[in-house]
Design a protein around this motif. Structure first.
Motif, PDB file in Angstrom:
ATOM      1  N   GLY A 157       0.797  -1.295   0.087  1.00 52.49           N
ATOM      2  CA  GLY A 157       0.110  -0.051  -0.192  1.00 52.49           C
ATOM      3  C   GLY A 157       0.830   1.335   0.140  1.00 52.49           C
ATOM      4  O   GLY A 157       2.105   1.260  -0.214  1.00 52.49           O
ATOM      5  N   ASP A 158       0.356   2.187   0.261  1.00 50.78           N
ATOM      6  CA  ASP A 158       0.886   3.803   0.313  1.00 50.78           C
ATOM      7  C   ASP A 158       0.275   4.408   1.508  1.00 50.78           C
ATOM      8  O   ASP A 158      -0.663   3.901   2.275  1.00 50.78           O
ATOM      9  CB  ASP A 158       0.793   4.477  -1.064  1.00 50.78           C
ATOM     10  CG  ASP A 158      -0.462   4.762  -1.206  1.00 50.78           C
ATOM     11  OD1 ASP A 158      -1.369   4.827  -0.340  1.00 50.78           O
ATOM     12  OD2 ASP A 158      -0.781   4.871  -2.715  1.00 50.78           O
ATOM     13  N   ALA A 159       1.023   5.641   1.977  1.00 50.86           N
ATOM     14  CA  ALA A 159       0.712   6.370   3.092  1.00 50.86           C
ATOM     15  C   ALA A 159      -0.505   6.641   3.280  1.00 50.86           C
ATOM     16  O   ALA A 159      -1.388   6.603   4.092  1.00 50.86           O
ATOM     17  CB  ALA A 159       1.745   7.550   3.075  1.00 50.86           C
ATOM     18  N   ALA A 160      -1.165   7.275   2.071  1.00 49.11           N
ATOM     19  CA  ALA A 160      -2.575   7.859   1.834  1.00 49.11           C
ATOM     20  C   ALA A 160      -3.471   6.680   2.281  1.00 49.11           C
ATOM     21  O   ALA A 160      -4.400   7.020   3.022  1.00 49.11           O
ATOM     22  CB  ALA A 160      -2.846   8.320   0.366  1.00 49.11           C
ATOM     23  N   MET A 161      -3.330   5.506   1.687  1.00 47.48           N
ATOM     24  CA  MET A 161      -4.289   4.458   2.169  1.00 47.48           C
ATOM     25  C   MET A 161      -4.229   4.044   3.544  1.00 47.48           C
ATOM     26  O   MET A 161      -5.260   3.768   3.999  1.00 47.48           O
ATOM     27  CB  MET A 161      -3.932   3.123   1.286  1.00 47.48           C
ATOM     28  CG  MET A 161      -4.350   2.007   1.452  1.00 47.48           C
ATOM     29  SD  MET A 161      -3.330   0.362   1.358  1.00 47.48           S
ATOM     30  CE  MET A 161      -4.030  -0.453   2.863  1.00 47.48           C
ATOM     31  N   TRP A 162      -3.160   3.911   4.091  1.00 47.66           N
ATOM     32  CA  TRP A 162      -3.038   3.623   5.443  1.00 47.66           C
ATOM     33  C   TRP A 162      -3.367   4.559   6.274  1.00 47.66           C
ATOM     34  O   TRP A 162      -4.130   4.385   7.440  1.00 47.66           O
ATOM     35  CB  TRP A 162      -1.402   3.227   5.736  1.00 47.66           C
ATOM     36  CG  TRP A 162      -1.052   1.863   5.136  1.00 47.66           C
ATOM     37  CD1 TRP A 162      -0.233   1.629   4.213  1.00 47.66           C
ATOM     38  CD2 TRP A 162      -1.579   0.373   5.630  1.00 47.66           C
ATOM     39  NE1 TRP A 162      -0.145   0.411   4.034  1.00 47.66           N
ATOM     40  CE2 TRP A 162      -1.036  -0.351   4.603  1.00 47.66           C
ATOM     41  CE3 TRP A 162      -2.613   0.192   6.610  1.00 47.66           C
ATOM     42  CZ2 TRP A 162      -1.253  -1.621   4.781  1.00 47.66           C
ATOM     43  CZ3 TRP A 162      -2.468  -1.219   6.607  1.00 47.66           C
ATOM     44  CH2 TRP A 162      -2.300  -2.024   5.768  1.00 47.66           C
ATOM     45  N   ASN A 163      -3.178   5.807   6.012  1.00 48.98           N
ATOM     46  CA  ASN A 163      -3.652   6.983   6.862  1.00 48.98           C
ATOM     47  C   ASN A 163      -5.267   7.119   6.712  1.00 48.98           C
ATOM     48  O   ASN A 163      -5.742   7.295   7.912  1.00 48.98           O
ATOM     49  CB  ASN A 163      -3.154   8.502   6.305  1.00 48.98           C
ATOM     50  CG  ASN A 163      -1.779   8.576   6.656  1.00 48.98           C
ATOM     51  OD1 ASN A 163      -1.283   7.860   7.659  1.00 48.98           O
ATOM     52  ND2 ASN A 163      -0.955   9.239   5.914  1.00 48.98           N
ATOM     53  N   ALA A 164      -5.775   6.746   5.628  1.00 54.23           N
ATOM     54  CA  ALA A 164      -7.402   6.759   5.630  1.00 54.23           C
ATOM     55  C   ALA A 164      -8.035   5.626   6.503  1.00 54.23           C
ATOM     56  O   ALA A 164      -8.903   5.825   7.182  1.00 54.23           O
ATOM     57  CB  ALA A 164      -7.785   6.583   4.121  1.00 54.23           C
ATOM     58  N   ARG A 165      -7.229   4.509   6.287  1.00 58.57           N
ATOM     59  CA  ARG A 165      -7.702   3.303   7.305  1.00 58.57           C
ATOM     60  C   ARG A 165      -7.395   3.758   8.995  1.00 58.57           C
ATOM     61  O   ARG A 165      -8.232   3.403   9.521  1.00 58.57           O
ATOM     62  CB  ARG A 165      -6.951   2.042   6.931  1.00 58.57           C
ATOM     63  CG  ARG A 165      -7.463   0.785   7.679  1.00 58.57           C
ATOM     64  CD  ARG A 165      -6.523  -0.468   7.418  1.00 58.57           C
ATOM     65  NE  ARG A 165      -6.484  -0.899   6.164  1.00 58.57           N
ATOM     66  CZ  ARG A 165      -6.072  -2.261   5.808  1.00 58.57           C
ATOM     67  NH1 ARG A 165      -5.946  -2.910   6.793  1.00 58.57           N
ATOM     68  NH2 ARG A 165      -6.045  -2.620   4.562  1.00 58.57           N
ATOM     69  N   ILE A 166      -6.390   4.143   9.332  1.00 58.74           N
ATOM     70  CA  ILE A 166      -6.066   4.590  10.491  1.00 58.74           C
ATOM     71  C   ILE A 166      -7.376   5.585  10.917  1.00 58.74           C
ATOM     72  O   ILE A 166      -7.685   5.640  12.044  1.00 58.74           O
ATOM     73  CB  ILE A 166      -4.884   5.326  10.681  1.00 58.74           C
ATOM     74  CG1 ILE A 166      -3.779   4.289  10.286  1.00 58.74           C
ATOM     75  CG2 ILE A 166      -4.487   6.006  11.956  1.00 58.74           C
ATOM     76  CD1 ILE A 166      -2.234   4.829  10.417  1.00 58.74           C
ATOM     77  N   GLN A 167      -7.577   6.567  10.210  1.00 65.36           N
ATOM     78  CA  GLN A 167      -8.512   7.573  10.497  1.00 65.36           C
ATOM     79  C   GLN A 167     -10.065   6.869  10.599  1.00 65.36           C
ATOM     80  O   GLN A 167     -10.722   7.182  11.605  1.00 65.36           O
ATOM     81  CB  GLN A 167      -8.752   8.714   9.375  1.00 65.36           C
ATOM     82  CG  GLN A 167      -9.348   9.869   9.822  1.00 65.36           C
ATOM     83  CD  GLN A 167      -8.938  10.492  10.869  1.00 65.36           C
ATOM     84  OE1 GLN A 167      -7.767  10.877  11.092  1.00 65.36           O
ATOM     85  NE2 GLN A 167      -9.677  10.854  12.149  1.00 65.36           N
ATOM     86  N   ALA A 168     -10.363   6.017   9.992  1.00 63.26           N
ATOM     87  CA  ALA A 168     -11.633   5.283   9.874  1.00 63.26           C
ATOM     88  C   ALA A 168     -11.618   4.614  11.238  1.00 63.26           C
ATOM     89  O   ALA A 168     -12.744   4.418  11.843  1.00 63.26           O
ATOM     90  CB  ALA A 168     -11.910   4.539   8.556  1.00 63.26           C
ATOM     91  N   ILE A 169     -10.499   3.886  11.570  1.00 59.10           N
ATOM     92  CA  ILE A 169     -10.630   3.223  12.764  1.00 59.10           C
ATOM     93  C   ILE A 169     -10.611   4.219  14.068  1.00 59.10           C
ATOM     94  O   ILE A 169     -11.366   3.956  14.941  1.00 59.10           O
ATOM     95  CB  ILE A 169      -9.406   2.255  12.790  1.00 59.10           C
ATOM     96  CG1 ILE A 169      -9.238   1.276  11.781  1.00 59.10           C
ATOM     97  CG2 ILE A 169      -9.076   1.810  14.346  1.00 59.10           C
ATOM     98  CD1 ILE A 169      -8.024   0.516  11.535  1.00 59.10           C
ATOM     99  N   ARG A 170      -9.909   5.060  13.750  1.00 59.76           N
ATOM    100  CA  ARG A 170     -10.061   6.179  14.986  1.00 59.76           C
ATOM    101  C   ARG A 170     -11.562   6.704  15.276  1.00 59.76           C
ATOM    102  O   ARG A 170     -11.911   7.127  16.371  1.00 59.76           O
ATOM    103  CB  ARG A 170      -9.259   7.452  14.949  1.00 59.76           C
ATOM    104  CG  ARG A 170      -7.633   6.849  15.269  1.00 59.76           C
ATOM    105  CD  ARG A 170      -6.784   7.930  15.151  1.00 59.76           C
ATOM    106  NE  ARG A 170      -5.384   7.507  15.612  1.00 59.76           N
ATOM    107  CZ  ARG A 170      -4.181   8.058  15.300  1.00 59.76           C
ATOM    108  NH1 ARG A 170      -4.207   8.729  13.987  1.00 59.76           N
ATOM    109  NH2 ARG A 170      -3.057   7.521  15.659  1.00 59.76           N
ATOM    110  N   ASP A 171     -12.163   6.786  13.872  1.00 62.93           N
ATOM    111  CA  ASP A 171     -13.242   7.763  13.937  1.00 62.93           C
ATOM    112  C   ASP A 171     -14.588   6.503  14.345  1.00 62.93           C
ATOM    113  O   ASP A 171     -15.624   6.804  15.161  1.00 62.93           O
ATOM    114  CB  ASP A 171     -13.931   8.122  12.477  1.00 62.93           C
ATOM    115  CG  ASP A 171     -13.132   9.173  12.243  1.00 62.93           C
ATOM    116  OD1 ASP A 171     -12.678   9.762  13.132  1.00 62.93           O
ATOM    117  OD2 ASP A 171     -13.211   9.559  10.986  1.00 62.93           O
ATOM    118  N   GLU A 172     -14.318   5.323  13.963  1.00 64.28           N
ATOM    119  CA  GLU A 172     -15.518   4.221  14.126  1.00 64.28           C
ATOM    120  C   GLU A 172     -15.122   2.967  14.853  1.00 64.28           C
ATOM    121  O   GLU A 172     -15.952   2.066  14.982  1.00 64.28           O
ATOM    122  CB  GLU A 172     -15.979   3.732  12.700  1.00 64.28           C
ATOM    123  CG  GLU A 172     -16.451   5.100  11.794  1.00 64.28           C
ATOM    124  CD  GLU A 172     -17.902   5.647  12.128  1.00 64.28           C
ATOM    125  OE1 GLU A 172     -18.513   4.993  12.792  1.00 64.28           O
ATOM    126  OE2 GLU A 172     -18.338   6.735  11.694  1.00 64.28           O
TER     127      GLU A 172
END
Ligand SMILES: O=C(O)CC1=CCC(=O)O1
Length: 262
Positions: free
Chosen positions: A125-140
């Motif tokens: 993957g790349d940083a954008a994909m991992w950052n999006a996943r991290i944000q989703a987990i922190r939110d939900e």
């Protein structure tokens, strides 16, 4: 149940097989714990010393504060191998476990007799994909990513029988901070140069239906590694030790035999 203090983290390990047998160390994937290998063990050649462990921030291992780095996780594995007095081991890494294995081989070559990189790549993957996943987990929360994760982990046939249900629960129950810290480690990992410079026997394995590390990506990593072997398990996805344990173990057993680790 046993824990070992390794590189500043208390790591949960499961050890089986004869004390003097050649050792094999198993490192599992993001969002799983060491039970992911349970179905594989009965298919492995007898006489091996088998060591499964939960990486930092997963399963019953300690969740230290993040972010983590792949080098840190590789040094954890090195400290574990030394603390258990295993001698030169074959390290079997699944997904992030494969990244850990590549880094371990580069940083601590004297600890390894061989390396298996399963369903992994020099870069995932790349940083954008991992950052999006991290944000989703922190939110939900982690449970919110369970449905798409099961689609990457397991084939449609496996999911159609409902066999993904326990693994979905395993994912949702991982420590959220440890999962996020490991995502950060993957985001920052590029083992391309390390893979090119490896000088040990390496077996690479891909799943034909893998939605996380597709077979072309895995094969491209195998092509970087001097002398690496490559095998495809056509009808499995990202976690063949669960979905196709006999086929996964057959590749491992052949590798152990070919390199004299028996
Ligand atoms: O996409 C997933 O969740 C699968 C995965 C990527 C790295 C890893 O260890 O597992």
């Amino acid at each position: 149940m046993r824990t070992i203090m390794a590189n500043g983290a208390d790591l949960h390990v499961a050890v089986s097989g004869p004390e003097t047998g050649p050792a094999v160390v198993f490192a599992n994937s993001l969002g799983t714990d060491l039970r992911v290998w349970d179905g594989l063990i009965p298919h492995l050649a007898p006489g091996l010393r088998l060591v499964r462990y939960d990486k930092r921030g997963h399963g019953l291992s300690q969740e230290t504060s993040g972010p983590y780095g792949i080098e840190m996780l590789a040094d954890d594995a090195a400290a574990l191998i030394s603390a258990l007095g295993l001698g030169r081991v074959v390290f079997v890494g699944l997904s992030i476990g494969g990244l850990i294995g590549l880094s371990l081989a580069a940083r601590h070559p004297g600890l390894l007799a061989g390396l298996v990189v399963s369903n992994s790549a020099a870069r995932i993957g790349d940083a954008a994909m991992w950052n999006a996943r991290i944000q989703a987990i922190r939110d939900e929360g982690l449970a919110s990513i369970a449905a798409p994760t099961m689609e990457r982990w397991f084939s449609p046939a496996f999911r159609a029988k409902g066999l993904d249900a326990p693994w979905r629960r395993m994912l949702a129950r991982q420590p959220q901070g440890g999962y996020v810290a490991c995502c950060q480690a993957i985001a920052g990992a590029d083992l391309t140069d390390a893979a090119r410079a490896l000088d040990l026997p390496v077996q690479v394995i891909a799943g034909g239906l893998d939605g996380s590390t597709p077979p072309d990506l895995v094969q491209a990593t195998a092509a970087l590694i001097p002398g690496a072997r490559f095998d495809l398990i056509a009808d499995a996805a990202h976690i063949p030790c669960v979905e196709a344990p006999a086929a996964h173990a057959a590749i491992l057993n052949r590798f152990f035999k070919d390199i004299g680790h028996v």
